[in-house]
Structure formats: C-alpha cells, structure tokens
Design a protein around this motif. Sequence first.
Motif, mmCIF file in Angstrom:
data_model
loop_
_atom_site.group_PDB
_atom_site.id
_atom_site.type_symbol
_atom_site.label_atom_id
_atom_site.label_comp_id
_atom_site.label_asym_id
_atom_site.label_seq_id
_atom_site.Cartn_x
_atom_site.Cartn_y
_atom_site.Cartn_z
ATOM 1 N N HIS A 317 2.245 -7.593 -6.344
ATOM 2 C CA HIS A 317 1.678 -6.375 -6.927
ATOM 3 C C HIS A 317 0.952 -5.565 -5.863
ATOM 4 O O HIS A 317 1.112 -4.329 -5.771
ATOM 5 C CB HIS A 317 0.723 -6.750 -8.062
ATOM 6 C CG HIS A 317 0.056 -5.585 -8.716
ATOM 7 N ND1 HIS A 317 -1.130 -5.037 -8.241
ATOM 8 C CD2 HIS A 317 0.397 -4.836 -9.808
ATOM 9 C CE1 HIS A 317 -1.476 -4.022 -8.996
ATOM 10 N NE2 HIS A 317 -0.578 -3.881 -9.966
ATOM 11 N N ALA A 318 0.164 -6.247 -5.022
ATOM 12 C CA ALA A 318 -0.572 -5.560 -3.958
ATOM 13 C C ALA A 318 0.383 -4.926 -2.951
ATOM 14 O O ALA A 318 0.141 -3.818 -2.440
ATOM 15 C CB ALA A 318 -1.511 -6.544 -3.258
ATOM 16 N N GLU A 319 1.498 -5.614 -2.648
ATOM 17 C CA GLU A 319 2.489 -5.060 -1.720
ATOM 18 C C GLU A 319 3.054 -3.758 -2.259
ATOM 19 O O GLU A 319 3.264 -2.795 -1.509
ATOM 20 C CB GLU A 319 3.623 -6.073 -1.503
ATOM 21 C CG GLU A 319 3.227 -7.286 -0.658
ATOM 22 C CD GLU A 319 4.356 -8.303 -0.583
ATOM 23 O OE1 GLU A 319 5.492 -7.975 -1.032
ATOM 24 O OE2 GLU A 319 4.119 -9.413 -0.093
ATOM 25 N N ASP A 320 3.347 -3.718 -3.554
ATOM 26 C CA ASP A 320 3.860 -2.486 -4.159
ATOM 27 C C ASP A 320 2.833 -1.356 -4.052
ATOM 28 O O ASP A 320 3.173 -0.216 -3.689
ATOM 29 C CB ASP A 320 4.205 -2.732 -5.635
ATOM 30 C CG ASP A 320 5.534 -3.449 -5.813
ATOM 31 O OD1 ASP A 320 6.306 -3.505 -4.834
ATOM 32 O OD2 ASP A 320 5.784 -3.952 -6.920
ATOM 33 N N VAL A 321 1.588 -1.663 -4.357
ATOM 34 C CA VAL A 321 0.533 -0.651 -4.307
ATOM 35 C C VAL A 321 0.356 -0.135 -2.883
ATOM 36 O O VAL A 321 0.296 1.085 -2.629
ATOM 37 C CB VAL A 321 -0.802 -1.219 -4.846
ATOM 38 C CG1 VAL A 321 -1.940 -0.224 -4.604
ATOM 39 C CG2 VAL A 321 -0.679 -1.546 -6.329
ATOM 40 N N ASN A 322 0.285 -1.054 -1.918
ATOM 41 C CA ASN A 322 0.067 -0.665 -0.522
ATOM 42 C C ASN A 322 1.246 0.119 0.053
ATOM 43 O O ASN A 322 1.073 0.942 0.962
ATOM 44 C CB ASN A 322 -0.192 -1.902 0.337
ATOM 45 C CG ASN A 322 -1.497 -2.599 -0.030
ATOM 46 O OD1 ASN A 322 -2.411 -1.964 -0.557
ATOM 47 N ND2 ASN A 322 -1.581 -3.900 0.231
ATOM 48 N N ALA A 323 2.438 -0.130 -0.481
ATOM 49 C CA ALA A 323 3.625 0.577 0.008
ATOM 50 C C ALA A 323 3.864 1.892 -0.731
ATOM 51 O O ALA A 323 4.845 2.592 -0.445
ATOM 52 C CB ALA A 323 4.849 -0.319 -0.119
ATOM 53 N N GLY A 324 2.998 2.222 -1.643
ATOM 54 C CA GLY A 324 3.157 3.461 -2.396
ATOM 55 C C GLY A 324 4.197 3.388 -3.487
ATOM 56 O O GLY A 324 4.614 4.414 -4.018
#
Length: 412
Positions: A317-324
């Motif tokens: 989930h954090a990867e998705d958020v950080n990648a926009g």
Amino acid sequence: MPPLSEQVRKMMEEQERLAKLTNPARELTASLERIGRVSSLGLEPSKLSRLTSLRLQEQAKAIGSSGHLAGLSANEMNRLHGAIGAFDGFRRNPLYTDAARHLAEFKPNELYRGLHSDELRDLAASFRTNPLLADDLASFAVSNRLLRQMGEMNQPWINKDNPTRSIAGFAEMQNVGATLLSRPAYEDVVSDAVRHALGDWRGVTMPSIEKFVDPVFSNDFYTQHGIQTELTDFSTPAFEEGMELAGFRPLTDVDLNKPVDALEISFERNNKAHDRLQRIEYHMRRFIEGVLTKAHEGKWVKRGVPKTLSDRWKDKHAEDVNAGRKPRATLMDYAEFSDLWQIMEPGSNWPLFAGNFPNKEDAQISFRRLYIIRIQVAHSVLLNNTHALMLQVEGTLVMGAIRPDEDHDWLK
C-alpha cells in the motif's frame, strides 16, 4: 511355480511395458516436455543442440504410423497435444524449422467415435432389467438422465479400443456434477464423491508448489494419489461437452456442436481458467473481509490477520502511495491467493469460518488444488482435462461454501 495363466499375464504386461517405452509417440512427448522444462528456466531455444532438433524430426516422422498413435491412451494423446502446442514458441528458431514442419503436418489418428444407437438401446435395456434399479425409482431416474446425456453428446467420445472405460468415465462425470450441484458444499456425501473422483489427499505431504509447474510431475502426482483417470480420458472437446452436460459451465466458448480444434480449445481453456480463478479470489477476499469485520469491526486487520501478511500488505500500500498510484480499495485487496488460507486456518480464526467450511481438511485440499492450477496458469502451462476437472469441482465447492444461497452457476 505360479500357474501358467499368471506367467502369461506377466509376460504380456512386460511386453506392453516395453512397447510403451519404445513407442515414438511417447518418445516425442517426452522430448517436447523436456524442451518445455528447459525453456521455463529461461534458456533460449538457440542454446539447444542440433542433435535435439534431428531427434525431434525423426520422432515426428515416426508417429505417422497409425499403429503408434493407436497405442496411446486418450490422456497420452492430450499430453502430446499439449507438448506440441508448447513447442510453438520455438518455431521461429532456425534449428527447429524442420522439426516444427513435421509437427505441423502431424494429424492424430481418430481415437474416438460416437455412441452407436444399438449401444444406447442395449444400455437402456440393461437399466430397465436391473433389479436394483427397478426397486429404486431415484436410481432409475438417474439412469434415464444418464442415457439422455449420452445421447446428447455431439463430439466423438467413445474410445474405439475401450468403449466400456469411456462409458464408465462419462457416467462418473455426470454423477460428480449431479452430486455437487444438488447438495451443500462439503457435505459428507459431496466430500466422498470428490475424494472418489479426484483422489484422497488427506494426510498427504505436499511437494513444493513450484514442482507442479512441470506437467509431467503434476500428472504423475495426481495419478499416484488416486484420481479416476477414466473421468478425463477423453479428447479435450468431448471432455468439455461432457462437463457441460454434467452441469458445469465449459471452459470454452467454442461451439461444441461442431468439429473443433483441440489445441485452440486448450489455449482458450487457459484464458477461461485465469478468469475463473480471478473471480474465486475476488469473492474469497470479500468473504474473509466480511467475516473478520463482523467479528472485529474496524480492528479486523490487527486481530484477524497474521502480522507477517498484514505487514506485507501495508508495504505494498505504501509503495502505491509513494509512487503516485491509486491504492487499492482495502488492505485485503493486497492479499495473494496463498494468503487466504493462512488467514482462515489459525485456531483463533477457524471457528469464524467453520460454519461455511464444515470440514477443515477438505477445505484445505480445495485451496491447495486451486493454488496449483493458479501457478500453472501463471506459468502458461496448457491445462489438461485433469486440471480442468479440478478447477471445476474445487471452484464449485469453494464458491458454494461462501455463497450458499446463490445459484450454483457462480460465473453469472
């Protein structure tokens, strides 16, 4: 000294074993499957030797003899079809041009025929005069339905060399469908029917999931653990038509009332299998999330999901958020198929799910079988009739357990 008949039987079995070992059609299947295993490891076709190409050419030429093809069972013929289909990826390589041409010219002998009208009459007469059926109206109704289903088959399905086996396999297929689609999932009589058809995996030590990418290994494993091979000993089109008559939605949109190409059905079958597995996975996520939310409300992730899994979901989930990227709707949508059983299985969670899955071991076996098929589809292994049967049966069981009030045709 054993009796003469026993000696003769053993001698004939040894001759049959040697014939199997020297049949060029079986040798060709083994060669193509070896190439498939090498390619799955990332080795380019150009790295394979010219000697291998020449051997393939010789084997492809040799199977022009109808005698060699007649020596194959239907399962072996399906296996050869699958190996030839997997070989398509090598056809652009110069080393394999000649071998590919011979394979393209390969036309399998007609192994199957339709059911003759006199055979259908004889079967009907035997049902009518069977004293056990005469005293059991339910069994008599089943026999009449079976006769009607046999008469509705359009694809050739009777093995010319062993018609009894084909009829027995077809009857068992219809029985499995009638049992699964008329009773609650995992009811004792349903579990018994599934074990009889697919084998009893209770207490079986499972190999690593990666081994099942190899179709030779998976077929051998299923056979060793009790699958009724007559259930799948049909051509691919005939199997799909038979399963449709048994009440399952076929893994193809091809019109089975017309002559069809078995290899094309195999390609479409993989696409359909991917679609069904997606649906099962989606509904399982929603089901598990609903059960845990009902039990733990807003703290369902913390209280109901093993920490190793929830940490991985949160990282994704954090990867998705950080990648926009737009995050998935809920954390459960980050769950992998293998995560689902790990959530349900622990002793603290299982009572929440036991009402839907009354037999924990049978439920675990269903998830194992579906996971095997999921891995095979992900690795582009052409699914044979055995895999299709397992997907239909276990998919129906799982969906029937989590949506017991829905129509059994859960693909609507």
